[in-house]
Design a protein around this motif. Sequence first.
Motif: not given
Lengths: 199, 319, 647
Positions: B173, B180, B204, B206, B213-214, C407-408, C474-478
Amino acid sequence: MKIDSSLPLEYSTEENRLKIFGFWIFLGAEIVLFATLFTVYFTLQTRTGSGPNGAEIFELTPVLWETFLLLTSSFTIGLGVHAMRIGNKKAMMAFFIITLLLGLGFLGIEIDEFVTYVEEGATIQTSAFLSALMTLLGTHGLHVTFGFFWGVAILIQVASRGLNPQTANKAFIFSLYWHFLDVVWIFIFSFVYLKGLIS
Amino acid sequence: MKKKLSLMFVAFSALAILAGCEPLTVFDPKGPNAKTLSDTIILSIITMAFILLVVYVLLAFMLTKYRASKASADYEPPHEEGSHLLEIIWTVIPIIIVAFLAVVTVRTTSTVETTPEGYDNKEPLVIYASSSNWKWHFSYPEQGVETVNYVNIPTDRPIEFKLYSFGPITSFWIPQLAGQKYAMSDMLTTIHLAADEVGSFMGRNSNFNGRGFAEMEFEAQSMTQADFDDWVSKVKANEKPLTEEKFDELLKAEHVGRSSYSSTHLEFRPAPMEHSEHMKMGGMDHSDMDMSEKEMDHSKMDHGNHSDSEKNSEETHSH
Amino acid sequence: MSMEEVFHPMQEPMILAAAISIVVGAVVIVAGLTYFKKWGYFYKNWLSTVDHKKIGIMYIATALLMLMRGGIDALLMRAQTAVPDNGLLDAQHYNEIFTTHGLLMILFMAMPFVIGLMNIVIPLQIGARDVAFPRLNAVSFWLFAAGCGLLNLSFIIGGSPDAGWTAYFPLAGTEFSPTVGNNYYSLALQLSGIGTLMTGVNFIATIIKMRAPGMTLMKMPMFTWSILITNIIIVFAFPVLTVALALMMLDRQFGTQFFAMQNGGMDMLWANLFWVWGHPEVYIVILPAFGIFSEIIATFARKNLYGYKSMVMSMVVISLLSFLVWAHHFYTMGHGVMVNSVFSITTMAIAVPTGVKIFNWLLTMRHGKIQFTTPMLYALGFIPIFTIGGVTGVMLAMASADYQYHNTMFLVAHFHYVLIPGTVFGVLAGYHYWWPKMFGFRLNEKLGKAAFWFIAVCFNVTFFPLFILGLDGYARRMYTYSESTGYGPLNMLSFIGGIGLAVGFALIVYNIYYSWKHMPRNEKADVWDGRTLEWATHSPVPEYNFAVVPTVTRLDEYWFAKKEGRDITAGKIEKIHMPNNTGTPFWMSGFFFLAAFFAVFNLWVPAIISMIGVFGFMIHRSFEKDHGRYISVEEVMATEKSLRGDK
């Protein structure tokens, strides 16, 4: 308990009618379960990895025997239920015993088939195709195995308690289950074995 | 209820203020595909705001007019079965709105799934983007270079990213350039995009793929064709080629910094097939299928030795 | 596996603290029961009960407990992300927490809350004395409890699942998730899932076959309709989960290749199976809430439900569509414009019947006489907040736009905007509404309203910022983000909202204690001036529900009977047949629990021995001669007299 004698024994009480209805709903769930397994199988049937495909491992003769045994057992359990309806406990038990023996024969051939596959190096771990095949067959086989023990338990009860609304209800529900397994097998026979052998 | 409405107002104005000083990433597109998506989203927000308004006005009306404290003590609400006319109205209008949005969806989806408008007369630059653990590999077969954790693209050419993964599913993405798409281990997917202007963009993964992952980000930089050619020739001149050993080492590593190589891993680790090819394979005979499955084995990260695929499968089971 | 590995999670101080609190809690309960000599009472009246009302109460109690557990997970997540580069939790711990948060909230909070309410209310609403299969009902509950216990145990022994509640492969496979966490996932969900499937069978049979005389399908209360449709969805959707979880277990523990990365495995097959169950699951927890709101809005607007037929039709349409939209959970897997467009259209189509319901609720209130009780506040709060969830759902349904939302945090905000005002407000509304029916006293209105306002306002403070964060990439699960992203302030706002939500839920729990202490007992049967049959019998409800089964001639029969001054429960009392209590479901599920627990650790011998125990109880059940018992006319009359006399 109100017994309605105009109906067959297995339908004669409110509780019995509820149980039969409930079991039909349960069979609905079983249909979805097998449908899902079939979908998984169809999705993965060409994904054989480095393992063999269906045409390479399927053998028609034992499968025809399995089909013959299971179809016959479906017929005999039908006769058993008929015998139960006319109140002939002995004939009913005889037909149920034949049914279970035929089921046992089916299981014997299926186990032999699995052993052959494993000897040929086609295990449940070999490829996605074999995982799906053996899970589908195995789930059906486990249902037949469970059905065998269930049938034995019902036979013991019929033998010791005779035909009454409770035992007749159990025997009838068991016959629904057994017919269902037969239908599933017809699908397995046509869409797994025959289709696999043709392609 | 008033409290909540005023709260929403505050929230919406916060959105507006934020949008005022620095536009939200998705609403700050730098390429035609991201622009299409941004426009689609704004259009849908306006449509939805209209629906919200209708519901809120109706609710506020019912709650103020028909509260028990306003009715006389002996007021007895009537028995009302429903109204066919009203029911038809609130079925047909939503159907029209949905039909409108459906048309928008189909059109914009096909737009962003093809080479961007205005760029379709140019040959696209194909870049293979693959993920392993928590990093990205970018292979340029045309230029014969490969990078890790950064990607440079020229501005005046359409780009096709071919995505796949050496492990869990990831999602590639670059929000300012395009939406994405998943990168998977057994299938190749494609993102079409183009950059209108020179700049540096956040890219990144996503899709959650475990512990690191972060931090799984990369920089996407768009530059003029001249700068891009310059960069390629520098990489070709200064960097070592990517060997199979080095690549295996890279695959195993969890996080790495940026690096560049003067050859790609595609030569010894071909990418998996595209989805459409897979579909065609379905109906074909098995010998071909076996081939493709073996190819997939190649992309398996911890099986360097792929000459003996039977051995491979046994190794996997011992996990 | 060594002991050290098994107890590995305990090395984390926060997990250790949680583990200690779970153990201390259990010890306190056991010690309390022993000290007050209540074991016999507890076993006889609760553990071995087959009474649908008690089973329902146990479901709801478990749901409230899990709401706290999942809520603490949520607070920890919000705390961790409140400031950039926070070190409160490490990545692994954060991953476990968002995984268990999702699992607990959907499967062990929303599901049991809904099933608990349906257990308590449905037989009463249709004028039945029990469900169709009371013992199966107990089996359902105890299997659910076994699964719930197993998943919570993962927190202490061996480690929780950490691949997300969706557990996508290959991430959830042994190569990338080598701990036993995902073994717990497959086995715990399998147990409770089978329990839920049995509930589905049971309630379809109950509603189809056991309605009061005269109550045709189109004279059923809307809640009953919603539960009938919900259970049909359960019966068609849960077997898919059963298969998916079995394949997951085979892949992880028996080396099969379904979702593997080699030998022909297909990772997206899991995603497809998961969502073929997962999307209907959303409607399994939403439709009952729609039913609850329909009852409550009609009751407190003091008007019949507007557009009854279209309300039924819209639910039927929603249930059909719910099976045709699963691929919208992965538009981004690259299956082409055609497939994405079809799924976009089916998904957006759901907005139409849902809109019909919203407008019908609004029009129910027109010409009404609206009373703002606690349950009504939840129903009224639901409409504006859920509509935001609904319209953002339409936005997400547009495949092209979804490439930017997927995924966000936008997605996270959307489904919380659907599930909290939908399901959570729904079950809380139902809980406040039917509480007097369960226990014979009301929950305090002041505390209930205070809790509502805390929850409704703080919900928006918590989740609205997430829409904006999602649009900002902002992606989730970070588990964390850097300061330069600028996500800090809105995340902090969201954390503050989260604290407010926690206060709201704490107030709800405190209200149980407060009302138990202070609220007047022996409320009349019909506390809210209701419209449906459950209000025709006493509060709390005697075990046989109705001394005389009422006859129904129209929708809202009880309401019209009240107006006409008729007593629909009058009639000749006859002896009543009731099922006997039995400990079998409890013990059988106990053995199921053991079998699953050993299987988690690949300890097959004890697992098989435990399974033999399970089959032993099945055989015992098959051979048991138990035809239930009769409550004599005198006993029924005595009970009725004492319940009526106190009023």
